[in-house]
Design a protein around this motif. Structure first.
Motif, short mmCIF file in Angstrom:
data_model
loop_
_atom_site.label_atom_id
_atom_site.label_comp_id
_atom_site.label_asym_id
_atom_site.label_seq_id
_atom_site.Cartn_x
_atom_site.Cartn_y
_atom_site.Cartn_z
N VAL A 131 20.56 -5.91 -4.19
CA VAL A 131 21.67 -5.82 -3.23
C VAL A 131 21.16 -5.49 -1.83
O VAL A 131 21.54 -6.12 -0.83
N PHE A 132 20.25 -4.52 -1.75
CA PHE A 132 19.76 -4.09 -0.44
C PHE A 132 18.75 -5.05 0.16
O PHE A 132 18.33 -4.87 1.30
N SER A 133 18.34 -6.07 -0.60
CA SER A 133 17.50 -7.10 0.00
C SER A 133 18.30 -8.01 0.92
O SER A 133 17.72 -8.78 1.70
N PHE A 134 19.62 -7.94 0.82
CA PHE A 134 20.51 -8.72 1.70
C PHE A 134 21.16 -7.83 2.75
O PHE A 134 22.15 -8.21 3.37
N CYS A 185 7.56 -12.45 5.02
CA CYS A 185 6.29 -11.92 5.54
C CYS A 185 6.43 -11.45 6.98
O CYS A 185 5.44 -11.40 7.73
N GLY A 186 7.67 -11.11 7.37
CA GLY A 186 7.91 -10.69 8.74
C GLY A 186 7.31 -9.35 9.09
O GLY A 186 7.16 -9.04 10.27
N VAL A 187 6.97 -8.55 8.11
CA VAL A 187 6.37 -7.23 8.36
C VAL A 187 4.86 -7.37 8.32
O VAL A 187 4.30 -7.91 7.36
N ALA A 188 4.21 -6.90 9.35
CA ALA A 188 2.75 -7.06 9.45
C ALA A 188 2.04 -6.34 8.31
O ALA A 188 2.31 -5.17 8.03
N GLY A 189 1.16 -7.06 7.65
CA GLY A 189 0.33 -6.47 6.61
C GLY A 189 0.92 -6.49 5.22
O GLY A 189 0.20 -6.23 4.24
N ASP A 241 18.32 -12.61 6.59
CA ASP A 241 17.17 -12.71 7.49
C ASP A 241 15.87 -12.36 6.78
O ASP A 241 14.84 -13.01 6.99
N ALA A 242 15.91 -11.32 5.95
CA ALA A 242 14.70 -10.89 5.26
C ALA A 242 14.22 -11.95 4.27
O ALA A 242 13.01 -12.14 4.09
N TRP A 243 15.15 -12.65 3.63
CA TRP A 243 14.77 -13.71 2.69
C TRP A 243 14.20 -14.91 3.43
O TRP A 243 13.35 -15.62 2.90
#
Length: 266
Positions: free
Chosen positions: A32-35, A58-62, A52-54
């Motif tokens: 749920v919190f992935s959305f 790989c939007g977070v560096a590393g 947006d996260a889906w």
């Protein structure tokens, strides 16, 4: 009274479903919190639906780099632990040698030992050897603690094997290699597969032993732990959800394949 009787008849099923729901609840929350689109750094409160996260996992560096490293370590640790564990399991079941009981006890010791003790012991060993902490020390450590689980799974399968099947193959003029490949290995395959899958899961998920022996290497569990100190990106929930869905898909595929085989045998 009819309700009480119905409850007694289905008590085991109800208890099983409640237990399953309790176990799956964290996965549901992660999904749920992935959305979610949090306003601050921490993804702990629901704010607004977003994909947006889906769209950019790989939007977070590393993060994807640490994920790739964890997958590599888990894969190679699974291969190493499965090969060594299978050979050890066959040796413990099929052969008689001195200190066989002591070896069996030592094999199972890592399963009962707290991880922090094993992690500190391995760190001491690597430092005394002058080894540089990094990918290889983590890989060796993972193979060592996954080995016991592979031996346990394969040993249980080998002990349940009917030796008359192998004797029948030899009576039909099959050589040692043919007997192993065509009779022994297919029968032992479920135990080997179970040990391999368990090794992969344990290796990928490990944090304590990895944290002690990683040096500057950052695996995915270490990345998640480090991110939790500064703020939890939504992409972590995306990766967790994807991994859960892949695991469920593998289970469903194995069930379908097993049912088809059973129907063909029938």
């Amino acid at each position: 009274m009819p309700f009480v009787n119905w409850l007694k008849r289905h008590l085991v099923v109800i208890a099983g479903l409640l237990t399953l729901a309790y176990l799956l609840l964290p996965n549901v929350i992660v999904t749920v919190f992935s959305f979610n689109q949090p306003k601050g750094r921490f993804n702990y409160e629901w704010q607004r639906f977003s994909t947006d996260a889906w769209q950019d996992p790989c939007g977070v560096a590393g993060m994807c780099g640490s994920l790739s490293l964890s997958l590599q370590i888990a894969l190679w640790a699974t291969v190493g632990a499965t090969i060594l564990g299978t050979m050890i399991a066959f040796a413990l079941v099929r052969y008689r040698f001195r200190a066989r009981g002591a070896v069996s006890s030592l094999i199972f010791l890592p399963m009962a030992m707290p991880e922090v003790v094993m992690a500190a012991s391995l760190l001491t060993l690597f430092l005394n050897m002058g080894a540089q902490l990094g990918f290889w020390t983590v890989l060796i450590a993972h193979i060592m603690f996954c080995l016991s689980f592979v031996v346990t799974a394969v040993k249980a399968r080998v002990m349940s094997m009917d030796p008359r099947l192998e004797e029948a193959a030899r009576d039909l003029y099959a050589g040692p290699v043919q007997t192993f490949l065509r009779v022994t290995l297919p029968i032992a395959a479920p135990g080997i597969a179970a040990g391999a899958l368990l090794s992969f899961a344990l290796s990928f998920d490990d944090f304590i032993i990895t944290n002690f022996n990683a040096g500057s290497t950052v695996t995915f569990p270490m990345f998640v732990w480090g991110s939790a100190q500064r703020g939890t990106p939504v992409q972590i929930n995306v990766i967790g959800t994807a991994m859960f869905l892949v695991a469920v898909l593998l289970v469903l595929v194995s069930m379908v394949v097993g049912n088809r085989r059973n129907k063909q045998k029938a």
